[in-house]
Structure formats: C-alpha cells, structure tokens
Design an enzyme around this catalytic site. Structure first.
Site, short mmCIF file in Angstrom:
data_model
loop_
_atom_site.label_atom_id
_atom_site.label_comp_id
_atom_site.label_asym_id
_atom_site.label_seq_id
_atom_site.Cartn_x
_atom_site.Cartn_y
_atom_site.Cartn_z
N HIS A 177 -8.26 4.98 -0.97
CA HIS A 177 -8.21 4.49 0.35
C HIS A 177 -9.55 4.71 0.90
O HIS A 177 -9.76 5.20 2.03
CB HIS A 177 -6.96 5.14 1.08
CG HIS A 177 -6.46 4.13 2.20
ND1 HIS A 177 -5.27 3.58 2.15
CD2 HIS A 177 -6.80 4.10 3.55
CE1 HIS A 177 -5.24 2.77 3.32
NE2 HIS A 177 -5.94 2.99 4.05
N GLY B 12 -15.43 3.21 -2.66
CA GLY B 12 -16.80 3.83 -3.10
C GLY B 12 -17.42 2.60 -3.49
O GLY B 12 -18.72 2.84 -3.86
N THR C 299 0.87 -1.04 0.28
CA THR C 299 0.10 0.01 0.14
C THR C 299 0.86 1.08 0.02
O THR C 299 1.66 1.53 0.86
CB THR C 299 -0.97 -0.12 1.19
OG1 THR C 299 -1.73 -1.28 1.04
CG2 THR C 299 -1.85 1.26 1.34
N LYS D 213 -0.89 -0.96 -4.46
CA LYS D 213 -2.44 -0.46 -3.87
C LYS D 213 -2.30 1.13 -3.68
O LYS D 213 -1.46 1.58 -3.00
CB LYS D 213 -2.88 -1.28 -2.93
CG LYS D 213 -4.27 -0.68 -2.24
CD LYS D 213 -4.69 -1.60 -1.04
CE LYS D 213 -6.02 -1.16 -0.41
NZ LYS D 213 -6.02 -0.09 0.50
C1 LIG Z 1 -11.50 1.27 8.82
C2 LIG Z 1 -10.80 0.93 7.48
C3 LIG Z 1 -9.39 0.45 7.78
C4 LIG Z 1 -8.39 0.23 6.52
N1 LIG Z 1 -7.12 -0.37 6.68
C5 LIG Z 1 -6.28 -0.38 5.70
C6 LIG Z 1 -5.16 -1.26 5.84
O1 LIG Z 1 -4.72 -1.60 6.96
N2 LIG Z 1 -4.50 -1.46 4.75
C7 LIG Z 1 -4.83 -0.92 3.52
O2 LIG Z 1 -4.08 -1.20 2.45
N3 LIG Z 1 -6.00 -0.38 3.25
C8 LIG Z 1 -6.65 -0.17 4.43
N4 LIG Z 1 -8.13 0.27 4.30
C9 LIG Z 1 -8.17 0.89 3.01
C10 LIG Z 1 -9.40 -0.22 2.11
O3 LIG Z 1 -8.34 -1.42 2.06
C11 LIG Z 1 -9.85 0.03 0.82
O4 LIG Z 1 -8.94 0.78 0.16
C12 LIG Z 1 -11.04 1.11 1.23
O5 LIG Z 1 -11.70 0.40 2.35
C13 LIG Z 1 -11.79 1.17 -0.19
O6 LIG Z 1 -12.96 2.07 0.16
P1 LIG Z 1 -14.51 1.87 0.72
O7 LIG Z 1 -14.58 1.59 2.11
O8 LIG Z 1 -15.12 3.11 0.30
O9 LIG Z 1 -14.95 0.51 -0.17
C14 LIG Z 1 -8.81 0.62 5.24
C15 LIG Z 1 -10.24 1.07 5.14
C16 LIG Z 1 -10.93 1.44 6.19
C17 LIG Z 1 -12.25 1.71 5.92
#
Ligand SMILES: Cc1cc2nc3c(=O)[nH]c(=O)nc-3n(C[C@H](O)[C@H](O)[C@H](O)COP(=O)(O)O)c2cc1C
Length: 382
Positions: free
Chosen positions: A280, A313, A162, A256
C-alpha cells in the site's frame, strides 16, 4: 524539438513531484505523499528496486521491441497501470476522469477506488475496456452486495479486493492538516486554498470532492478520513467474504495487498485469479516487507496459478522491467500519477503514461530484450 511524447521539462516522476508540491495545497500533497509512523517504509520500497541489477546483452538488433503484456485474456499496450487512489479529485479536480480517459486511450488498466470521488458509471463510460473496480469490503454485507451489483452493471472488467487496510491508518500529517470531507474550513485549509488559486478555482468549478460512490452509506460527516474508512469497512476482510464475492463475480478477481505466503495459498484455494503484491505504498505499516521482497518469496506454484502484479515504490520504467524479471506481469504506481496530476493538471495523466512507455521501451532495448513477454529472471545479475 524533441520527438518524445511528453513535456521534457518534467522528464521524470521526481520532477513532477517537485512541481506538484508547489502547485497544490499542503493537505492535498501530504495526503498523497505521506507514509506512516517514521515514513521509512517508503524509502525502503525505493531501495528494494534500486538493488535489482540487470545484466545487458548486446549483439542484438533492438530497433523494435514489444512492451505489451497479456493478463486475464486481454493484451494491454504497456505493462503498467493506474492503481486505486481514493480521493483522487482532491489532488487535482477532475483527476480521476482524466486518468481513466488517458488509460483507455493508452490501453492500460485503470482501477477505480471504492473511495473515489467520481461516479463509477462515469468512469465505466470513459474507460469501458480497461476499467477495474477496487473494493474496500463494507462492514455491512448488504452494502457489499449492492456495491458489487452496481459495479457489474456499470461494466467493470475486473474486481480488486484490497486486504491491507484492516483499519484506517493513523497518518500524522493527515491528522495535523485536519483533513475531513466535506472540507472543514480550518485556518490551514483557508490559507492553503488562498495561496493555490488555480487549484481553488478548479475545485470550485468541479465542486468539492467527496466519496460519491459510498456517500449514501455515510452517517457522520464529522469523521476524519481514517475514522470513516474504519467505520465503513470490515475490520479485516474475511475468507467467507472473499468466497461471497467469488460467487457473485464471474470476471477476474484480484486480491491486493498480499505479502504472506498463507494468503497466497488462500487466494488459490478460494478461486482468485490474480494478486497485487503490495504494501500500500508503505502507508499502513512502516515495518512491513517491501513488495519486492515479497515478490521474491512467492513460491513457483503462485506464478503458475495466479496472475502476479505489483505496486509500492515503482517510479520508473526500469522498475517495471525489474519487477518482470522477478515474475510480475503488470506494475502500478499510485503516487506517480498523482504527482503528475498535481504538477500538470489533467495533462499529467498522459505525461506519466508516456514517461513510463518511453522508459520501459528504452530499458528493454538497453538490455537486449525484444519483448516484455520474454523478460525473465535470466537477466538478473545476482
Ligand atoms: C493517496 C493514496 C490513496 C490511496 N488510496 C487507495 C485506495 O483507495 N484503495 C487501494 O486499494 N489502495 C489505495 N492506495 C494504494 C495504491 O493503490 C497503491 O498500492 C500505492 O499507491 C502504491 O505505492 P506507490 O504510491 O509508492 O506507487 C492509495 C495510495 C495513495 C498514495
């Protein structure tokens, strides 16, 4: 009785979100739901999907359609997976293992976060065919090497680096809630735990969530989440680190958080196999472009040289099909899965998967496309 394979009292992600808000403490709900700054990026992410129109084609027998997709030499049953979400077990105790188990059963990818709260070996055993690992690049190069070695030994199928957290985000909701790990017993945390007794009992049964896969590298347990992330991770993943990982990791390597064309070119130059176009979930930069806008701008050669995936999204099966019309082979939805867990506990994993399976299938039938593989830009209305 409905023939649908999910609980029709909660037929969409918005229903699960509403129920999750009632069932879990505010600090857990806010952690998942929050954006950053004015939290406008989240709405823009949704709006960008809404604006994609597909023109249906009729006069076709659509009684059977194939929604599987092949990436990195493996066919997945649904073009939809679980992205990395740190601290998953705070939303619902045992969420990460339940999601990995459900992903294995449904044959969809499950990506475990560096900041997950379940031992990576346990996840690899539960989801041997579909588990991928997400790496937040540690500051310390030796820690990075050790972590990659552990991931390799455990048998993860792909590695995702990421890029879009060069620093921990300042999310005001998280700061107001005083979220720290292990939990600090502030009046808000005590009160919220009291008024959500099922969540609290389950949390006591499973033990407090913590970043078990990197715990031994944490020095200061007084740090808030953002500070811990900032102190653990490299402040901006560098290309030499991508090269290092490429040299250490023979399996599929994915970046990512890609939105800029220069980063697309660098991904290709550095031998990366795929990218997840993502902002993200608009949790880092409220001013960033939507992932749909970035997907639209990818040059043709990116589609030829890289496996293109997307998140940020995605809330319906229709969104997954829309993203495929723009060239994304696989879509992920972070918050959907955690609204599902918050709303229904472990059953939420299956609920979200089955909602998406149903919606993707119906969308393809509705527009007259017999297989996800065939879905392309020719269905776009504009
Ligand atoms: C609570 C939360 C924690 C997240 N933690 C990480 C993480 O540890 N590593 C990472 O690469 N992305 C993380 N993400 C991003 C998600 O992998 C993803 O990109 C994102 O949730 C996509 O958007 P959406 O929630 O609107 O579907 C996190 C997202 C949320 C909502």
């Amino acid at each position: 009785m409905s023939s649908l394979k999910y609980d029709t009292r909660y037929p969409g992600i918005a229903d699960l979100k509403r129920r999750a808000k009632r069932r879990i403490p505010n600090f857990a709900y806010d952690y998942v739901n929050a954006g950053i700054d004015d939290e406008v990026g989240k709405q823009r992410n949704r709006q960008a999907f809404h604006e994609i129109e597909l023109t249906p084609r009729y006069l076709t027998d659509v009684s059977s359609v194939d929604i599987s997709t092949e990436i990195f030499g493996k066919r997945y049953d649904i073009p939809f997976g679980v992205p990395p979400v740190g601290l998953g077990n705070m939303m619902w105790p045992g969420a990460e293992l339940a999601l990995a188990t459900a992903a294995q059963k449904a044959n969809i990818p499950y990506i475990l976060s560096t900041f997950s709260t379940t031992d990576l070996n346990e996840i690899a055993r539960a989801a041997p065919d579909v588990c991928w690992f997400q790496l937040y690049m540690p500051n310390d190069i030796e820690v990075a090497k050790e972590l990659i070695q552990n991931v390799k030994q455990a048998g993860f199928n792909a590695l995702v680096i990421t890029l879009d957290i060069p620093v921990g985000a300042k999310r005001n909701r998280e700061l107001r809630n005083g979220l720290k790990l292990p939990f600090k017993l502030t009046p808000n945390i005590i009160w919220q735990s009291m008024i959500h007794p099922i969540w609290s009992i389950e949390t006591l049964r499973h033990g407090q969530p913590d970043f078990v896969n990197v715990l031994k590298y944490r020095k200061d347990t007084n740090e808030g989440l953002a500070q811990f992330i900032s102190s653990f991770t490299q402040a901006g993943v560098t290309l030499d680190r991508v090269k290092m990982v490429r040299d250490l990791w023979d399996g599929p390597l994915i970046l990512k958080g890609i939105q800029d064309q220069r980063n697309v070119e660098e991904s290709i130059d550095y031998g990366v196999d795929g990218i997840i176009v993502s902002n993200h979930g608009a949790r880092q930069l409220d001013a960033g472009p939507t992932s749909i806008a970035s997907l639209k701008q990818l040059p043709e050669y990116a589609h030829e040289k890289l496996t293109i995936m997307i998140d940020s999204g995605v809330r319906t099966g229709l969104d997954v099909v829309r993203a495929k019309a723009l060239g994304a082979q696989m879509a992920f939805s972070g918050r959907s899965f955690f609204y599902g867990m918050g709303a229904m506990g472990k059953k939420g994993a299956n609920q979200v998967i089955e909602i998406f399976r149903d919606e993707i299938t119906r969308t393809l039938q509705q527009i007259g496309c017999l297989s996800f593989d065939e879905m392309d830009g020719s269905w776009l209305s504009e």
